[in-house]
Write an enzyme that holds these catalytic residues in place. Structure first.
Site, PDB file in Angstrom:
ATOM      1  CD  GLU A  65      48.385  34.784  40.201  1.00 15.32           C
ATOM      2  OE1 GLU A  65      48.750  34.344  41.301  1.00 15.32           O
ATOM      3  OE2 GLU A  65      47.324  34.429  39.649  1.00 15.32           O
ATOM      4  CG  ASN A  66      50.995  33.372  34.163  1.00 13.69           C
ATOM      5  OD1 ASN A  66      49.824  33.245  34.497  1.00 13.69           O
ATOM      6  ND2 ASN A  66      51.575  32.570  33.291  1.00 13.69           N
TER       7      ASN A  66
END
Length: 219
Positions: free
Chosen positions: A47-48
């Site tokens: 998710e980064n």
């Protein structure tokens, strides 16, 4: 009876991941699954802002600019892409992930998930992206130790910790067993080694039913 190691749980879970899936691996124990999927036709998301993570780099070959959401060093596979958080969470919230593997403090018999903490000793004392992942991915599987360090069950009839999401967990992979969350409760598909059904039930805080032919995992 020696419980399965984290790598052992990750190896067992990876057997059930289908080629072609887009998969998010949560922080902590689930990160071990990535190495077990190396070479497979599985696209790993973080998710980064990464789609196309590869396995953990060898010691000494880490790139400080290549990390996952847990700030662990990663590699990238051919065709990997990088993007901002807005697009990353659009992937999550848009239902584009086939699977998310999360760690947990507790899971309830109906699939409720509790996996965040406000403890100052926790490396990530917040919900983070888990709430979005829990409701955005098509499947939520949990990877966890079956009991806490003091022996208390972590699979319960009802969670006693604050919930991350309700009824989202479909499968649970622990160091003792593989369980499926069904409409009728928890179904045991696989048990570790020579652990008996009664011994597993004693370590679980919710009623269990057992598949007609329960498989056996090696430690």
């Amino acid at each position: 009876m020696t419980p399965m190691t984290r790598d052992g749980i990750a190896r067992r879970l990876a057997q059930d991941v289908e080629d072609g899936w887009h998969v998010n691996l949560g922080i902590g124990m689930p990160e071990h699954v990535g190495d077990q999927l190396a070479g497979r036709e599985v696209v790993l998301h973080s998710e980064n802002g990464i789609l196309g993570m590869g396995p953990t780099p060898p010691a000494g070959a880490e790139d400080p600019n290549l990390i996952n959401a847990g700030k662990k060093p990663i590699t990238r596979v051919k065709g990997a892409s990088f993007f901002d958080h807005a697009l990353s969470f659009a992937i999550v919230r848009g239902g584009h992930l086939d699977l998310c593997v999360l760690g947990a403090y507790q899971v309830a018999a109906n699939g409720d998930l509790a996996n965040w903490s406000r403890d100052h000793g926790d490396l990530i004392p917040a919900i983070g992206g888990a709430m979005d992942l829990a409701v955005g991915a098509k499947r939520i599987w949990v990877m966890m130790n079956h009991t806490a360090s003091d022996g208390a069950p972590r699979i319960l009839e009802r969670c006693t910790y604050p919930l991350t999401a309700q009824g989202c967990v479909k499968r649970i992979y622990t160091d003792l067993a593989v369980l499926v969350v069904t409409d009728d409760g928890l179904l045991v598909e696989e048990i570790l080694g020579d652990l008996t059904a009664d011994e597993l039930a004693a370590r679980t805080g919710a009623p269990l039913t057992f598949a007609r032919s329960v498989a056996r995992s090696a430690a």
